[in-house]
Design a protein around this motif. Structure first.
Motif, short mmCIF file in Angstrom:
data_model
loop_
_atom_site.label_atom_id
_atom_site.label_comp_id
_atom_site.label_asym_id
_atom_site.label_seq_id
_atom_site.Cartn_x
_atom_site.Cartn_y
_atom_site.Cartn_z
N GLU A 194 1.53 -6.70 3.69
CA GLU A 194 1.98 -5.34 3.76
C GLU A 194 2.40 -5.09 2.15
N ALA A 195 3.28 -6.16 1.90
CA ALA A 195 3.94 -5.90 0.20
C ALA A 195 2.40 -5.72 -0.70
N ASP A 196 1.57 -6.34 -0.65
CA ASP A 196 0.38 -6.10 -1.17
C ASP A 196 -0.33 -4.88 -1.33
N VAL A 197 -0.44 -4.24 -0.20
CA VAL A 197 -1.00 -2.83 0.17
C VAL A 197 -0.10 -1.74 -0.14
N ALA A 198 1.22 -2.10 -0.57
CA ALA A 198 2.24 -0.93 -0.55
C ALA A 198 2.54 -0.45 -2.08
#
Length: 313
Positions: free
Chosen positions: A275-279
């Protein structure tokens, strides 16, 4: 099953993470696993078995400690490193005289293994060095059409890879903390089992940089979290925070909460890193849990995610 028997590669669920599986005795199929992942050929694979009865087929020497641990924790998130038999080829072992073995606890993986009647070489079903997959959707996102079949068994319930214990020579030692806590090993064996940070035995998931999202990761202890977040925000960076929701931090901060209990943190860790990569973050500040129980595995994964990136990772 015919896909595996004919040299194909199948992504399947285990209780730890999803694995990229090939018949462990089919060298061409195993080499295809390495190619799909972009994994160095010297980096050995774990062979998954249908049950403890298959252990003598793959390990030529089985100390009493190995038998006790297998009886206590198989099926489950425990991998044993033992001297190999000729059934374990160089393609699987990376040319070493040892083989890593485990019996997974997921019913889908066990059903496939029982039907196959052999072993499956099955590293995590993602590109080498990146965040491991805990759902079938993660596998499809990472590997696309490179895999012949993806079996969907729901989210992985452990969330981090197996604990690897070296029993190939001398006293048992943990080479990779994982989904089985050291305290549980010690309860069965009756004595401390150390974590060996340097070993001549190569095993999966122990490179300095591994399990890494694309966003940079900064590690903090809970008492340091607020100060580090504020310092990074003053640099004009888009900052996210990975840690328990109980910490008091700026309200507008992008938060990726994980439970305070170590097992809960392990279960959600890889999902939150993805999720951090798409935030749209510039940096992720990750709070380290106590090094107890599965917290030791979470700390290990976060430390490797935050390490300087290698060309492969």
């Amino acid at each position: 099953m015919e896909i595996l028997r004919q040299g194909g590669v199948v992504a399947l669920p285990t209780e730890t993470v999803y694995g990229l599986a090939a018949n462990a005795e089919d060298e061409l199929a195993v080499r295809r696993v390495f190619a799909i992942k972009g994994r160095p050929a010297t980096h050995p694979l774990i062979v998954h078995l249908a049950g403890v009865d298959a252990l003598p087929d793959w390990a030529r020497s089985i100390p009493e400690e190995a038998r006790r641990l297998a009886a206590a924790f198989w099926p489950g998130p425990l991998t044993l490193v033992l001297p190999r038999t000729s059934r374990a080829t160089d393609a699987v072992t990376g040319g070493q005289d040892t083989v890593a073995l485990r019996v997974p606890a997921h019913p889908v993986a066990l059903a496939v293994l029982r039907e196959l009647g052999g072993g499956l070489a099955a590293p995590s079903a993602n590109r080498f060095g990146r965040v491991s997959p805990t759902t079938a959707e993660h596998v499809r996102h990472d590997l696309g059409n490179d895999v012949d079949l993806v079996l969907d068994g729901g989210p992985s319930i452990v969330g981090v890879e197996s604990t690897i214990v070296d029993l190939s020579s001398g006293a048992p030692a943990i080479l990779r903390p994982g989904g089985l806590a050291a305290e549980e090993l010690e309860r069965v064996l009756g004595y401390p089992v150390p974590v060996r940070t340097a070993s001549t035995v190569r095993v999966s998931g122990t490179l300095a940089s591994h399990y890494a999202p694309r966003v940079g990761v900064v590690l903090v202890e809970p008492s340091e979290a607020l100060a580090r977040v504020e310092a990074l925000r003053l640099q004009g960076l888009q900052v996210g925070f990975l840690g328990p929701s109980t910490l008091s931090l700026p309200r507008e901060l992008i938060r990726l909460d994980i439970p305070e209990d170590p097992a809960g943190a392990a279960r959600l860790l890889y999902l939150r890193l993805r999720e951090a990569d798409v935030a749209g973050l510039d940096v992720l500040v990750a709070c380290l849990p106590p090094a107890q129980g599965l917290g030791l595995a979470v700390r290990d994964r976060l430390s490797r995610a935050a390490a300087p990136r290698t060309p492969e990772a």
